[in-house]
Design a protein around this motif. Structure first.
Motif: not given
Length: 141
Positions: A41, A45, A48, A58, A80
């Protein structure tokens, strides 16, 4: 696109995300694998943000299953997914996961094995491993 990216610290995350973006080609579905806490994750993030998504937008889609982001620089949609809580392939199908995967938008997927049968043949596999010193290694193929 077989490649490795080494992330020695959280401070190196933006640089690693930039390196990853430079490796991306026209494929749009990226399957992230790694143990719980490996940093899937966190890296997605960072990825992104590197792609132009606002920092505040995010987060983890663990409970929502899918988060939708839009790049502020390209207006490109990014999805996502976190399939950790998915119990069956049918749940992913009911969510319409396959429609997302074939939409042409970028799709970053955590715990992809729960929807393996739905992934396109050209899915990019990314494995995040944690070394004893805390360094993360991203293997992209």
């Amino acid at each position: 696109m077989e490649k490795e990216i080494k992330i020695e610290s959280i401070q190196r995350l933006p640089e690693a995300a930039k390196e990853f973006v430079e490796l991306m080609d026209d494929r749009t579905v990226y399957a992230f694998r790694g143990e719980m806490g490996a940093g899937k994750t966190t890296f997605i993030n960072a990825l992104c943000r590197e792609l132009g998504v606002n920092d505040d937008a995010t987060g983890s889609p663990t409970f929502a299953i899918v988060n939708e982001y839009r790049s502020d620089t390209t207006a490109e949609l990014i999805y996502h997914f976190d399939f950790y809580r998915i119990k069956s392939l049918a749940e992913a199908e009911d969510l319409g996961a396959e429609d997302y995967f074939y939409s042409g938008a970028l799709c970053f997927i955590e715990w992809p094995d729960k929807a393996l049968e739905l992934l396109p043949d050209d899915t990019v596999n990314v494995t995040i491993s944690v070394l004893p010193d805390g360094t993360r290694i991203l293997k992209i193929d």
